[in-house]
Scaffold this active site. Sequence first.
Site, PDB file in Angstrom:
ATOM      1  N   MET A   1       0.844  -1.200   0.000  1.00  0.00           N
ATOM      2  CA  MET A   1       0.000   0.000   0.000  1.00  0.00           C
ATOM      3  C   MET A   1       0.883   1.254   0.000  1.00  0.00           C
ATOM      4  O   MET A   1       0.411   2.352   0.305  1.00  0.00           O
ATOM      5  CB  MET A   1      -0.930  -0.010   1.209  1.00  0.00           C
ATOM      6  CG  MET A   1      -1.904  -1.183   1.161  1.00  0.00           C
ATOM      7  SD  MET A   1      -3.405  -0.920   2.090  1.00  0.00           S
ATOM      8  CE  MET A   1      -2.761  -0.768   3.731  1.00  0.00           C
TER       9      MET A   1
ATOM     10  N   HIS B   1       9.249  -3.511   3.391  1.00  0.00           N
ATOM     11  CA  HIS B   1       8.840  -3.712   1.992  1.00  0.00           C
ATOM     12  C   HIS B   1      10.046  -4.031   1.115  1.00  0.00           C
ATOM     13  O   HIS B   1       9.993  -4.908   0.250  1.00  0.00           O
ATOM     14  CB  HIS B   1       8.186  -2.444   1.438  1.00  0.00           C
ATOM     15  CG  HIS B   1       6.931  -2.017   2.132  1.00  0.00           C
ATOM     16  ND1 HIS B   1       6.833  -0.841   2.825  1.00  0.00           N
ATOM     17  CD2 HIS B   1       5.714  -2.615   2.226  1.00  0.00           C
ATOM     18  CE1 HIS B   1       5.613  -0.708   3.304  1.00  0.00           C
ATOM     19  NE2 HIS B   1       4.912  -1.778   2.967  1.00  0.00           N
TER      20      HIS B   1
HETATM   21  P1  AMP Z   1       1.518  -2.982   3.506  1.00  0.00           P
HETATM   22  O1  AMP Z   1       2.033  -1.937   2.572  1.00  0.00           O
HETATM   23  O2  AMP Z   1       1.546  -2.598   4.936  1.00  0.00           O
HETATM   24  O3  AMP Z   1       0.189  -3.544   3.042  1.00  0.00           O
HETATM   25  O4  AMP Z   1       2.540  -4.201   3.403  1.00  0.00           O
HETATM   26  C1  AMP Z   1       2.868  -4.782   2.174  1.00  0.00           C
HETATM   27  C2  AMP Z   1       3.619  -6.060   2.428  1.00  0.00           C
HETATM   28  O5  AMP Z   1       4.808  -5.772   3.163  1.00  0.00           O
HETATM   29  C3  AMP Z   1       2.823  -7.070   3.261  1.00  0.00           C
HETATM   30  O6  AMP Z   1       3.058  -8.371   2.768  1.00  0.00           O
HETATM   31  C4  AMP Z   1       3.401  -6.892   4.630  1.00  0.00           C
HETATM   32  O7  AMP Z   1       3.301  -8.054   5.428  1.00  0.00           O
HETATM   33  C5  AMP Z   1       4.851  -6.597   4.309  1.00  0.00           C
HETATM   34  N1  AMP Z   1       5.473  -5.885   5.429  1.00  0.00           N
HETATM   35  C6  AMP Z   1       5.012  -4.773   6.055  1.00  0.00           C
HETATM   36  N2  AMP Z   1       5.815  -4.450   7.087  1.00  0.00           N
HETATM   37  C7  AMP Z   1       6.798  -5.382   7.121  1.00  0.00           C
HETATM   38  C8  AMP Z   1       7.936  -5.604   7.961  1.00  0.00           C
HETATM   39  N3  AMP Z   1       8.217  -4.808   8.994  1.00  0.00           N
HETATM   40  N4  AMP Z   1       8.724  -6.663   7.692  1.00  0.00           N
HETATM   41  C9  AMP Z   1       8.448  -7.499   6.654  1.00  0.00           C
HETATM   42  N5  AMP Z   1       7.397  -7.343   5.832  1.00  0.00           N
HETATM   43  C10 AMP Z   1       6.579  -6.307   6.056  1.00  0.00           C
END
Ligand code: AMP
Length: 276
Positions: A27, A34
Amino acid sequence: MKVICSIEEFRRERAATPGSLGLVPTMGYLHEGHLSLVRRARAENAVSAVWIFVNATQFNEAADFAHYPRDEARDCRMLEQERVDLLFMPPPQEIYPPGFGTYVTVEGVTERLEGEFRPEHFLGVATVVTKFFNIMQPTCAYFGQKDAQQVLVIKKMVADLNIPVEVVVCPTVREPDGLAMSSRNVNLSPRQRHAALALYRALCLAQEQWARGNKDGEAIRRAMTALIQGEPLARIDYVSVAHPETLQELDRIEGGALVSLAVHIGRTRLIDNVVL
Ligand code: AMP
């Protein structure tokens, strides 16, 4: 890096790009968490692709959606530096045109934890992920363990609907003091940023107790809850010690457990987990 905003253009690009495609769904408002997924997708595939889409249907509160941090220019620069091949960043009307009315419901694993506190959240996630899988045709899709329940939901959906994608799970990336990286962390004031450490401290407490031979799920939940309640800025949604696949709360930990929690720090809701 090619930045693509239309489904038609992405499909053309994909058709002209043979070989495996590694996809990282996000997102936006990118951070090292990420980027760890991005690096893995690049290393393991002929072509790397990232999608950035703040998906309104997975937010329960309009205010949360409105406050979600966004900075497309910064995200683009970061992904350029990582030498990502394709960035897909469609406008909302491209994904949800007028009259849109088909949703993907995953049963079972969606009902507890996040599903209980954010009704419809996983309906939005499963629907948008299905759409992006259909549009982008990835070989592998990379998700973070940080969203442990999301991983279970996507894996179940991929299995149940026979979607030809390999789901790859990557470890949670943390700040040096242990706070799990999250786009939402930017909304924390310095005082709240300090309070947010209660989540990681509670997870460490669970790990310590487990390492000392404590297999009593309820006792671990109680100890974690007491620790977080000691932080005046924290308000708990849930503290869970559950079966890592069914997410049923455990009285006694036999095989292993997913220890997860969701806590509000001011107006920011944070989630984190560890696997025992
Ligand atoms: P988001 O943008 O928050 O929807 O996250 C996108 C992807 O990045 C999802 O698969 C999350 O699980 C992963 N993600 C977010 N934060 C972390 C983190 N601290 N460590 C590893 N992966 C992450």
